[in-house]
Design a protein around this motif. Structure first.
Motif, PDB file in Angstrom:
ATOM      1  N   ASP A   1      20.174   5.546  -0.332  1.00  0.00           N
ATOM      2  CA  ASP A   1      20.285   6.004  -1.718  1.00  0.00           C
ATOM      3  C   ASP A   1      19.081   5.511  -2.523  1.00  0.00           C
ATOM      4  OD1 ASP A   1      23.880   5.565  -1.999  1.00  0.00           O
ATOM      5  OD2 ASP A   1      22.663   7.191  -1.235  1.00  0.00           O
ATOM      6  N   THR A   2      18.164   6.435  -2.827  1.00  0.00           N
ATOM      7  CA  THR A   2      16.978   6.070  -3.572  1.00  0.00           C
ATOM      8  C   THR A   2      17.346   5.888  -5.034  1.00  0.00           C
ATOM      9  OG1 THR A   2      15.642   7.355  -2.053  1.00  0.00           O
ATOM     10  CG2 THR A   2      14.651   6.744  -4.144  1.00  0.00           C
ATOM     11  N   ALA A   3      16.983   4.745  -5.636  1.00  0.00           N
ATOM     12  CA  ALA A   3      17.377   4.454  -6.999  1.00  0.00           C
ATOM     13  C   ALA A   3      16.572   5.297  -7.995  1.00  0.00           C
ATOM     14  CB  ALA A   3      17.187   2.970  -7.276  1.00  0.00           C
ATOM     15  N   VAL A   4      15.240   5.311  -7.824  1.00  0.00           N
ATOM     16  CA  VAL A   4      14.368   6.106  -8.675  1.00  0.00           C
ATOM     17  C   VAL A   4      13.540   6.990  -7.741  1.00  0.00           C
ATOM     18  CG1 VAL A   4      12.554   6.099 -10.425  1.00  0.00           C
ATOM     19  CG2 VAL A   4      14.242   4.238 -10.364  1.00  0.00           C
ATOM     20  N   SER A   5      13.701   8.270  -7.880  1.00  0.00           N
ATOM     21  CA  SER A   5      13.001   9.180  -6.978  1.00  0.00           C
ATOM     22  C   SER A   5      12.087  10.109  -7.769  1.00  0.00           C
ATOM     23  CB  SER A   5      13.997   9.989  -6.145  1.00  0.00           C
ATOM     24  OG  SER A   5      14.835  10.750  -6.988  1.00  0.00           O
ATOM     25  N   GLN A   6      10.912  10.301  -7.238  1.00  0.00           N
ATOM     26  CA  GLN A   6       9.919  11.180  -7.851  1.00  0.00           C
ATOM     27  C   GLN A   6       9.572  12.284  -6.868  1.00  0.00           C
ATOM     28  OE1 GLN A   6       7.337   7.384  -9.238  1.00  0.00           O
ATOM     29  NE2 GLN A   6       6.297   9.327  -9.522  1.00  0.00           N
ATOM     30  N   THR A   7       9.317  13.458  -7.384  1.00  0.00           N
ATOM     31  CA  THR A   7       8.807  14.544  -6.564  1.00  0.00           C
ATOM     32  C   THR A   7       7.748  15.313  -7.328  1.00  0.00           C
ATOM     33  OG1 THR A   7      10.608  15.959  -7.363  1.00  0.00           O
ATOM     34  CG2 THR A   7      10.927  14.858  -5.235  1.00  0.00           C
ATOM     35  N   PRO A   8       6.685  15.723  -6.653  1.00  0.00           N
ATOM     36  CA  PRO A   8       6.382  15.452  -5.246  1.00  0.00           C
ATOM     37  C   PRO A   8       5.745  14.070  -5.066  1.00  0.00           C
ATOM     38  CG  PRO A   8       4.642  16.764  -6.205  1.00  0.00           C
ATOM     39  CD  PRO A   8       5.660  16.569  -7.297  1.00  0.00           C
ATOM     40  N   LYS A   9       5.568  13.652  -3.832  1.00  0.00           N
ATOM     41  CA  LYS A   9       4.888  12.394  -3.555  1.00  0.00           C
ATOM     42  C   LYS A   9       3.380  12.576  -3.611  1.00  0.00           C
ATOM     43  CE  LYS A   9       4.887   8.451  -0.442  1.00  0.00           C
ATOM     44  NZ  LYS A   9       5.450   7.826   0.784  1.00  0.00           N
ATOM     45  N   TYR A  10       2.911  13.728  -3.183  1.00  0.00           N
ATOM     46  CA  TYR A  10       1.487  14.056  -3.245  1.00  0.00           C
ATOM     47  C   TYR A  10       1.334  15.402  -3.938  1.00  0.00           C
ATOM     48  CZ  TYR A  10       1.089  10.468   0.365  1.00  0.00           C
ATOM     49  OH  TYR A  10       1.167   9.292   1.062  1.00  0.00           O
TER      50      TYR A  10
ATOM     51  N   PRO B   1       0.811  -1.219   0.000  1.00  0.00           N
ATOM     52  CA  PRO B   1       0.000   0.000   0.000  1.00  0.00           C
ATOM     53  C   PRO B   1       0.842   1.265   0.000  1.00  0.00           C
ATOM     54  CG  PRO B   1      -0.945  -1.606   1.486  1.00  0.00           C
ATOM     55  CD  PRO B   1       0.365  -2.170   1.040  1.00  0.00           C
ATOM     56  N   ASN B   2       0.465   2.181  -0.863  1.00  0.00           N
ATOM     57  CA  ASN B   2       1.128   3.493  -0.961  1.00  0.00           C
ATOM     58  C   ASN B   2       2.619   3.400  -1.278  1.00  0.00           C
ATOM     59  OD1 ASN B   2      -1.301   4.911  -0.270  1.00  0.00           O
ATOM     60  ND2 ASN B   2      -0.959   4.277   1.835  1.00  0.00           N
ATOM     61  N   ARG B   3       2.994   2.351  -1.980  1.00  0.00           N
ATOM     62  CA  ARG B   3       4.397   2.184  -2.356  1.00  0.00           C
ATOM     63  C   ARG B   3       4.486   1.917  -3.847  1.00  0.00           C
ATOM     64  NH1 ARG B   3       7.584   0.586   2.008  1.00  0.00           N
ATOM     65  NH2 ARG B   3       9.316   0.963   0.583  1.00  0.00           N
ATOM     66  N   GLY B   4       5.701   2.020  -4.365  1.00  0.00           N
ATOM     67  CA  GLY B   4       5.942   1.659  -5.748  1.00  0.00           C
ATOM     68  C   GLY B   4       6.064   0.150  -5.896  1.00  0.00           C
ATOM     69  N   LEU B   5       6.208  -0.286  -7.127  1.00  0.00           N
ATOM     70  CA  LEU B   5       6.357  -1.716  -7.382  1.00  0.00           C
ATOM     71  C   LEU B   5       7.776  -2.156  -7.067  1.00  0.00           C
ATOM     72  CD1 LEU B   5       3.843  -0.889  -9.169  1.00  0.00           C
ATOM     73  CD2 LEU B   5       4.462  -2.837 -10.602  1.00  0.00           C
ATOM     74  N   GLN B   6       7.867  -3.321  -6.462  1.00  0.00           N
ATOM     75  CA  GLN B   6       9.171  -3.902  -6.158  1.00  0.00           C
ATOM     76  C   GLN B   6       9.340  -5.189  -6.950  1.00  0.00           C
ATOM     77  OE1 GLN B   6       9.900  -4.463  -1.939  1.00  0.00           O
ATOM     78  NE2 GLN B   6       8.592  -2.736  -1.436  1.00  0.00           N
TER      79      GLN B   6
ATOM     80  N   PHE C   1       3.672   6.680 -11.832  1.00  0.00           N
ATOM     81  CA  PHE C   1       4.935   6.040 -11.470  1.00  0.00           C
ATOM     82  C   PHE C   1       5.973   6.259 -12.563  1.00  0.00           C
ATOM     83  CE2 PHE C   1       4.086   3.793  -7.637  1.00  0.00           C
ATOM     84  CZ  PHE C   1       2.746   3.437  -7.662  1.00  0.00           C
ATOM     85  N   CYS C   2       7.147   6.624 -12.116  1.00  0.00           N
ATOM     86  CA  CYS C   2       8.309   6.667 -12.982  1.00  0.00           C
ATOM     87  C   CYS C   2       9.080   5.361 -12.773  1.00  0.00           C
ATOM     88  CB  CYS C   2       9.165   7.866 -12.595  1.00  0.00           C
ATOM     89  SG  CYS C   2      10.696   8.038 -13.510  1.00  0.00           S
ATOM     90  N   ALA C   3       9.721   4.884 -13.821  1.00  0.00           N
ATOM     91  CA  ALA C   3      10.512   3.661 -13.720  1.00  0.00           C
ATOM     92  C   ALA C   3      11.692   3.757 -14.671  1.00  0.00           C
ATOM     93  CB  ALA C   3       9.668   2.427 -14.044  1.00  0.00           C
ATOM     94  N   SER C   4      12.684   2.920 -14.431  1.00  0.00           N
ATOM     95  CA  SER C   4      13.826   2.879 -15.331  1.00  0.00           C
ATOM     96  C   SER C   4      14.319   1.452 -15.478  1.00  0.00           C
ATOM     97  CB  SER C   4      14.960   3.779 -14.820  1.00  0.00           C
ATOM     98  OG  SER C   4      15.591   3.202 -13.683  1.00  0.00           O
ATOM     99  N   SER C   5      15.013   1.198 -16.571  1.00  0.00           N
ATOM    100  CA  SER C   5      15.645  -0.104 -16.785  1.00  0.00           C
ATOM    101  C   SER C   5      16.789   0.076 -17.762  1.00  0.00           C
ATOM    102  CB  SER C   5      14.644  -1.136 -17.314  1.00  0.00           C
ATOM    103  OG  SER C   5      14.249  -0.814 -18.629  1.00  0.00           O
ATOM    104  N   GLN C   6      17.587  -0.976 -17.879  1.00  0.00           N
ATOM    105  CA  GLN C   6      18.697  -0.960 -18.819  1.00  0.00           C
ATOM    106  C   GLN C   6      18.336  -1.876 -19.959  1.00  0.00           C
ATOM    107  OE1 GLN C   6      21.168   1.062 -18.780  1.00  0.00           O
ATOM    108  NE2 GLN C   6      22.305   0.213 -20.498  1.00  0.00           N
TER     109      GLN C   6
ATOM    110  N   ALA D   1      12.559  -3.560 -14.425  1.00  0.00           N
ATOM    111  CA  ALA D   1      12.368  -2.134 -14.205  1.00  0.00           C
ATOM    112  C   ALA D   1      12.388  -1.833 -12.714  1.00  0.00           C
ATOM    113  CB  ALA D   1      11.032  -1.685 -14.813  1.00  0.00           C
ATOM    114  N   PHE D   2      12.919  -0.672 -12.395  1.00  0.00           N
ATOM    115  CA  PHE D   2      12.917  -0.171 -11.022  1.00  0.00           C
ATOM    116  C   PHE D   2      11.939   1.002 -10.972  1.00  0.00           C
ATOM    117  CE2 PHE D   2      16.574  -2.269  -8.989  1.00  0.00           C
ATOM    118  CZ  PHE D   2      17.099  -2.921 -10.094  1.00  0.00           C
TER     119      PHE D   2
END
Lengths: 113, 114
Positions: free
Chosen positions: B1-10, A40-45, B90-95, B103-104
């Motif tokens: 260390d956050t691998a993929v970070s988005q702002t803002p959360k809300y 909940p309220n998290r991204g996909l892992q 959601f933002c995501a990334s992969s190689q 994807a992360f």
């Protein structure tokens, strides 16, 4: 074209029992297959993936999945469910020639104490 | 260390406003994505960039415009926000070059349009 189906919106299982979350796929070429979990309220892992080789893939938190080419399935399994496994599970498929994974609609796993 | 970070959360905003969501990845990946997750939790691809070039642009209103200033960033700008834009993005990334790379995902941005 690629697609993935998760036929169950929700799976209920008692703690300690084995669990299975189903996934079937369709691709025109060879598939890469993935399982992700969303709390909940998290991204996909990321949990685990199949690329090639052994049909039984082991992943995080004791989960495993079996690739079955003839049935075009990639079901997620765990021998003994925990209450903390309760979450939303997504299966995804990507044709090896595609940049984009396609996700299933998700299956809500509820593990009862 | 956050691998993929988005702002803002809300993000809560009124209809008609323009807003941006930023995304950064520190994984050195060459491909980045934006997904929209609706109220039923369905994930839909919106855009994908590979090495700063747009490779996928699904059926998304042209009010949505992605911008990738470099391989590590993929921002999403939304003009004239509508009620139906309310969702989690959601933002995501992969190689891509690594066969079968997963994807992360970032933690998501919950957009509420009022």
């Amino acid at each position: 074209a690629q697609s993935v189906a998760q036929p169950e919106d929700q799976v209920n299982v008692a703690e300690g029992n084995p669990l299975t979350v189903k996934c079937t796929y369709s691709v025109s070429g060879n598939p890469y297959l993935f399982w992700y979990v969303q709390y909940p309220n998290r991204g996909l892992q990321f949990l685990l993936k199949y690329i090639t080789g052994d049909n039984l893939v082991k992943g995080s938190y004791g989960f495993e999945a079996e690739f079955n080419k003839s049935q075009t399935s990639f079901h997620l399994k765990k021998p003994s469910a925990l209450v903390s496994d309760s979450a939303l599970y997504f299966c995804a498929v990507r044709d090896i020639r595609s940049y984009i994974p396609t996700f299933g609609r998700g299956t809500s796993l509820i593990v009862h104490p | 260390d956050t691998a993929v970070s988005q702002t803002p959360k809300y993000l809560v905003t009124q209809m008609g406003n323009d807003k941006s969501i930023k995304c950064e990845q520190n994984l050195g990946h060459d491909t980045m994505y934006w997904y929209k997750q609706d109220s039923k939790k369905f994930l839909k691809i919106m855009f994908s960039y590979n090495n700063k070039e747009l490779i996928i642009n699904e059926t998304v209103p042209n009010r949505f415009s992605p911008k990738s200033p470099d391989k590590a960033h993929l921002n999403l700008h939304i003009n004239s926000l509508e009620l139906g834009d309310s969702a989690v993005y959601f933002c995501a990334s992969s190689q891509f070059g690594q066969g079968g790379a997963e994807a992360f995902f970032g933690q998501g941005t919950r957009l509420t349009v009022v």
